[in-house]
Design a protein around this motif. Structure first.
Motif, PDB file in Angstrom:
ATOM      1  N   TRP A 245      40.340  41.685  21.861  1.00  0.00           N
ATOM      2  CA  TRP A 245      41.455  41.655  22.815  1.00  0.00           C
ATOM      3  C   TRP A 245      40.961  41.839  24.236  1.00  0.00           C
ATOM      4  CZ3 TRP A 245      45.963  39.930  21.157  1.00  0.00           C
ATOM      5  CH2 TRP A 245      46.290  40.065  19.800  1.00  0.00           C
ATOM      6  N   ASN A 246      39.907  42.661  24.399  1.00  0.00           N
ATOM      7  CA  ASN A 246      39.295  42.851  25.707  1.00  0.00           C
ATOM      8  C   ASN A 246      38.684  41.527  26.176  1.00  0.00           C
ATOM      9  OD1 ASN A 246      37.925  43.864  27.963  1.00  0.00           O
ATOM     10  ND2 ASN A 246      36.830  45.417  26.843  1.00  0.00           N
TER      11      ASN A 246
ATOM     12  N   ALA B  36      39.478  38.483  25.260  1.00  0.00           N
ATOM     13  CA  ALA B  36      40.556  37.535  25.577  1.00  0.00           C
ATOM     14  C   ALA B  36      41.167  37.867  26.938  1.00  0.00           C
ATOM     15  CB  ALA B  36      41.616  37.569  24.482  1.00  0.00           C
ATOM     16  N   ALA B  37      41.342  39.154  27.223  1.00  0.00           N
ATOM     17  CA  ALA B  37      41.926  39.571  28.503  1.00  0.00           C
ATOM     18  C   ALA B  37      40.988  39.241  29.663  1.00  0.00           C
ATOM     19  CB  ALA B  37      42.257  41.065  28.465  1.00  0.00           C
ATOM     20  N   ILE B  38      39.681  39.281  29.422  1.00  0.00           N
ATOM     21  CA  ILE B  38      38.718  38.872  30.468  1.00  0.00           C
ATOM     22  C   ILE B  38      38.901  37.391  30.790  1.00  0.00           C
ATOM     23  CG2 ILE B  38      36.247  38.431  30.873  1.00  0.00           C
ATOM     24  CD1 ILE B  38      35.739  41.156  29.391  1.00  0.00           C
TER      25      ILE B  38
ATOM     26  N   MET C 120      41.661  35.779  30.490  1.00  0.00           N
ATOM     27  CA  MET C 120      42.937  35.687  31.209  1.00  0.00           C
ATOM     28  C   MET C 120      42.754  36.030  32.680  1.00  0.00           C
ATOM     29  SD  MET C 120      46.103  34.831  30.768  1.00  0.00           S
ATOM     30  CE  MET C 120      47.666  34.942  31.676  1.00  0.00           C
ATOM     31  N   ARG C 121      41.974  37.103  32.960  1.00  0.00           N
ATOM     32  CA  ARG C 121      41.752  37.460  34.366  1.00  0.00           C
ATOM     33  C   ARG C 121      41.084  36.319  35.130  1.00  0.00           C
ATOM     34  NH1 ARG C 121      38.769  42.838  35.597  1.00  0.00           N
ATOM     35  NH2 ARG C 121      37.401  41.976  34.004  1.00  0.00           N
TER      36      ARG C 121
END
Lengths: 156, 156
Positions: free
Chosen positions: A60-61, A63-65, A67-68
């Motif tokens: 999830w981390n 994937a969030a990277i 997204m950023r």
């Protein structure tokens, strides 16, 4: 790159460079403590005792990277707009290879195509295939983000 | 609930209570600044000017909240095991309704079934349908998490 403002500006098959992000142990453990407290996301020694052989980032981390990188690179000029009726979401999130402290991840977004919004005719759903690749050229993440953009107005 | 240790313990159709989490403005803006810096994830006033009418959580933040509830509730006793060959990942992440400061989100995991791992015969992939519902009973998130669990050894 020209400004991407409306759904029609995202040409099917085009690939957009999202730049890079260097992952640190602090980022991995901060995310792990808050959202995914499995041992190998919290502590290097616990990671060594796992199949991963060390500290790795939560998927999830990672994937969030992506997204950023996507938000900071592609969205500033865009007509992406949310709606209280819900967002079309994300599909096929795949964690292909462990992400470790010091990894430099390079992101891209490939435009798969777009569909008319069923709920609002002035919008289209643009499907983006996201990729993150590490410095060794190994793909660590792919996903499909469905983003809602305003269609180009007929008079522009 | 009996201890869930092996893939075979996750009975198809069973629904597991993951407990609740109260969302704060601080959590929303901290996640937004780090991973999804769109205006309505950063600032109440910017949110008021958007279609959302106020500050809302990033969809990735909401999904990560489900993950924390899942990991802390279901995984402590389980034989979930990662692999350096990659994780089977997440499908069909849907952000159905805005998540706002003060929302209390209640999570469940519904077991959709399991499949043999193609790469390692001693593992199975358990497909979980995750749900988060707010205090008003509105579904805010669904997703499908594919988790890798060890099969029950033949001699146990």
């Amino acid at each position: 790159m020209s400004r991407l403002v409306y759904a029609e500006d995202y040409e099917t098959g085009s690939v957009h460079d999202l730049g890079s992000h260097k992952v640190t142990a602090e980022e991995i453990t901060a995310f792990g403590r808050t959202y995914d407290p499995q041992p190998y996301h919290l502590d290097e020694n616990a990671g060594k005792e796992s199949a991963f052989g060390g500290l790795i980032a939560s998927g999830w981390n990672t994937a969030a990277i992506w997204m950023r990188l996507y938000v900071t690179t592609l969205l500033p000029d865009a007509a992406a707009e949310g709606t209280v009726e819900g967002s079309p979401g994300v599909d096929e999130v795949r964690f292909l290879h462990p992400v470790r402290p010091g990894d430099v991840l390079h992101g891209t977004a490939e435009i798969l195509g777009s569909l008319p919004s069923l709920s609002a005719p002035e919008f289209r759903i643009v499907r983006n295939r996201g990729h993150l690749v590490n410095a060794g050229g190994t793909q660590v993440l792919t996903l499909v983000l469905n983003a809602r953009f305003r269609s180009r107005p007929k008079d522009s």
